[in-house]
Design an enzyme around this catalytic site. Structure first.
Site, PDB file in Angstrom:
ATOM      1  N   GLU A  60     -25.638  41.971  17.112  1.00  0.00           N
ATOM      2  CA  GLU A  60     -26.333  42.558  18.249  1.00  0.00           C
ATOM      3  C   GLU A  60     -27.844  42.582  18.012  1.00  0.00           C
ATOM      4  O   GLU A  60     -28.629  42.251  18.910  1.00  0.00           O
ATOM      5  CB  GLU A  60     -25.814  43.978  18.509  1.00  0.00           C
ATOM      6  CG  GLU A  60     -24.342  44.037  18.902  1.00  0.00           C
ATOM      7  CD  GLU A  60     -23.414  44.207  17.708  1.00  0.00           C
ATOM      8  OE1 GLU A  60     -22.321  44.768  17.896  1.00  0.00           O
ATOM      9  OE2 GLU A  60     -23.775  43.774  16.577  1.00  0.00           O
ATOM     10  N   CYS A  96     -25.940  49.613  15.550  1.00  0.00           N
ATOM     11  CA  CYS A  96     -26.132  48.744  16.715  1.00  0.00           C
ATOM     12  C   CYS A  96     -26.069  49.535  18.018  1.00  0.00           C
ATOM     13  O   CYS A  96     -26.726  49.172  19.000  1.00  0.00           O
ATOM     14  CB  CYS A  96     -25.084  47.636  16.722  1.00  0.00           C
ATOM     15  SG  CYS A  96     -25.298  46.449  15.368  1.00  0.00           S
ATOM     16  N   ALA A 164     -10.025  25.204  -7.890  1.00  0.00           N
ATOM     17  CA  ALA A 164     -10.528  23.862  -8.186  1.00  0.00           C
ATOM     18  C   ALA A 164      -9.429  23.131  -8.939  1.00  0.00           C
ATOM     19  O   ALA A 164      -9.043  23.532 -10.048  1.00  0.00           O
ATOM     20  CB  ALA A 164     -11.792  23.941  -9.031  1.00  0.00           C
ATOM     21  N   ALA A 172      -5.988  22.439 -15.299  1.00  0.00           N
ATOM     22  CA  ALA A 172      -6.359  22.063 -16.663  1.00  0.00           C
ATOM     23  C   ALA A 172      -5.451  20.936 -17.121  1.00  0.00           C
ATOM     24  O   ALA A 172      -4.319  20.793 -16.639  1.00  0.00           O
ATOM     25  CB  ALA A 172      -6.232  23.251 -17.614  1.00  0.00           C
ATOM     26  N   GLY A 287      -7.481  32.999 -14.141  1.00  0.00           N
ATOM     27  CA  GLY A 287      -6.710  31.768 -14.139  1.00  0.00           C
ATOM     28  C   GLY A 287      -5.399  31.890 -13.399  1.00  0.00           C
ATOM     29  O   GLY A 287      -5.256  32.681 -12.473  1.00  0.00           O
ATOM     30  N   GLN A 288      -4.424  31.098 -13.894  1.00  0.00           N
ATOM     31  CA  GLN A 288      -3.177  30.950 -13.177  1.00  0.00           C
ATOM     32  C   GLN A 288      -2.464  32.282 -12.958  1.00  0.00           C
ATOM     33  O   GLN A 288      -2.002  32.583 -11.857  1.00  0.00           O
ATOM     34  CB  GLN A 288      -2.245  30.007 -13.941  1.00  0.00           C
ATOM     35  CG  GLN A 288      -0.941  29.713 -13.226  1.00  0.00           C
ATOM     36  CD  GLN A 288       0.122  29.155 -14.152  1.00  0.00           C
ATOM     37  OE1 GLN A 288       0.652  29.861 -14.995  1.00  0.00           O
ATOM     38  NE2 GLN A 288       0.407  27.870 -14.010  1.00  0.00           N
ATOM     39  N   VAL A 290      -3.596  35.412 -12.944  1.00  0.00           N
ATOM     40  CA  VAL A 290      -4.317  36.303 -12.031  1.00  0.00           C
ATOM     41  C   VAL A 290      -4.211  35.803 -10.595  1.00  0.00           C
ATOM     42  O   VAL A 290      -3.921  36.570  -9.665  1.00  0.00           O
ATOM     43  CB  VAL A 290      -5.791  36.435 -12.462  1.00  0.00           C
ATOM     44  CG1 VAL A 290      -6.626  37.060 -11.360  1.00  0.00           C
ATOM     45  CG2 VAL A 290      -5.890  37.270 -13.724  1.00  0.00           C
ATOM     46  N   LEU A 291      -4.425  34.508 -10.385  1.00  0.00           N
ATOM     47  CA  LEU A 291      -4.317  33.955  -9.040  1.00  0.00           C
ATOM     48  C   LEU A 291      -2.916  34.172  -8.475  1.00  0.00           C
ATOM     49  O   LEU A 291      -2.751  34.560  -7.312  1.00  0.00           O
ATOM     50  CB  LEU A 291      -4.645  32.462  -9.059  1.00  0.00           C
ATOM     51  CG  LEU A 291      -6.114  32.102  -9.271  1.00  0.00           C
ATOM     52  CD1 LEU A 291      -6.258  30.605  -9.543  1.00  0.00           C
ATOM     53  CD2 LEU A 291      -6.950  32.493  -8.066  1.00  0.00           C
TER      54      LEU A 291
END
EC number: 3.5.4.26
Length: 362
Positions: A60, A96, A164, A172, A287-288, A290-291
């Protein structure tokens, strides 16, 4: 001209403006200011604005600033269209609702109400004498921020996941090497995301194998001025010489979240202040284990998936068990049109931007 159709058309332009922004600490919001002519002609668009991220003008204010820059001084015959109910609180930006009242805008059209503690703007504006219409393209505007709303309801930060990987979904090689699977362009894009999040999160295993710095760096590889909070989730002790600590005591730029429960970790971060502000946006990089925990708990609000044109075969996969045993239980995601669109070529990599399906698992 059919008025409902006209209002939907203008709100659709506000929606298209909103998705130019990026997801994170604040919801995506777009706004369009129109002037109504004295006779039965189509309204004239004066300005369009959108919210570009935490600390920047709300949609706004961005819209009103552009209108004034274009020479607009009289707002008495205008209507402001906004995809989300105008906020009522002062944070990094002013409320706003106050800006709308001060400008003298007599009518506001809202796509979706704000269920967060910052909501109530429609009622407030009505109490000040403005005409307020709520629900134009309501379903579409609500879906725009459905995961931001879920994060707020759970008392946790918004979660962006970085993945990635190779074509065959490996993060990996068989010998554990992982730097670098993706291109320099992909890594620079990740650093741009790091620059706007409040915290980066990895697991203790990642700190021991990759020893990441978890810093945001510019295109020359230099640390940027404002750095995210470096966080590690898990029970194992972080190595004393880990680069992410930067030889500083815990609490000075880094933090260990001593839990394997991702929701508990996020709620701890939500009560943590960094760079003078609460942690509202977290980038999970691995890594794996945790994801997998974040996907299993349905705590992923956005994915940037970088796929490199390589195949690793027996390497380490991106994800482990997330509790899906049959196709019907698969986690559903959709292409995300925000922030430049759902697909981008980065050197030889393909980056796909995804968001959870509004209906969740189905």
């Amino acid at each position: 001209m059919n008025q409902p159709a006209a209002e939907q058309s203008i709100m659709r332009q506000a929606y298209e403006a909103a998705i130019q922004g990026h997801r994170g600490a604040n919801p995506l919001v777009g706004a369009v200011l129109v002037e109504h002519p004295e006779h039965d002609a189509a309204p004239h668009i004066l300005a369009t604005g959108y919210h570009q991220g935490a600390g920047t003008f709300h949609a706004e204010r961005d819209c009103l600033t552009k209108a004034r820059a274009a020479g607009v001084t009289d707002f008495s015959r205008t209507t402001l269209y906004t995809t989300l109910e105008p906020c009522t609180h002062y944070g990094r930006q002013p409320a706003c609702t106050d800006l709308i009242t001060e400008a003298g805008i007599p009518r506001v059209v809202v796509g979706a109400t704000d269920p967060s503690p910052n909501g109530g703007g429609a009622q407030l504006l009505r109490g000040r004498g403005a005409g307020v219409v709520v629900g134009v393209l309501g379903e579409q505007c609500r879906e725009l921020n459905h995961r931001w709303n879920q994060a707020a309801a759970q008392g946790r930060p918004f979660v962006t996941v970085h993945l990635a990987q190779s074509i065959d979904a490996r993060i990996a090689a068989a010998d554990g090497t992982s730097q670098w699977i993706t291109s320099e362009a992909s890594r620079q894009h990740t650093h741009r995301i790091r620059q706007r999040v409040d915290a980066i999160l990895v697991g203790t295993n990642t700190t021991q194998i990759d020893d990441p710095r978890l810093t945001a760096r510019d295109t020359q590889g230099r640390p940027t001025e404002a750095q995210p909070l470096r966080t590690v989730m898990g029970l194992r002790q972080i190595p004393a010489a880990a680069r992410l600590t930067q030889d500083r005591a815990e609490g000075d730029g880094w933090l260990q979240l001593r839990t394997r429960d991702p929701l508990q970790a996020l709620q701890t971060l939500a009560s943590t202040t960094h760079n003078g502000h609460p942690v509202k946006h977290v980038l999970v990089e691995g890594g794996q284990s945790v994801l997998s925990a974040f996907f299993a708990a349905d705590l992923v609000d956005e994915i940037f998936l970088y796929t490199a044109p390589i195949i690793l075969g027996a390497g380490r996969s991106s994800l482990g068990d997330i509790g899906v045993s049959t196709l019907a239980e698969a986690r559903q995601f959709a292409l995300d049109p925000a922030e430049g669109g759902p697909t981008t070529i980065m050197d030889n990599d393909v980056c796909i931007h995804l968001k959870p399906h509004p209906k969740g698992t189905r």
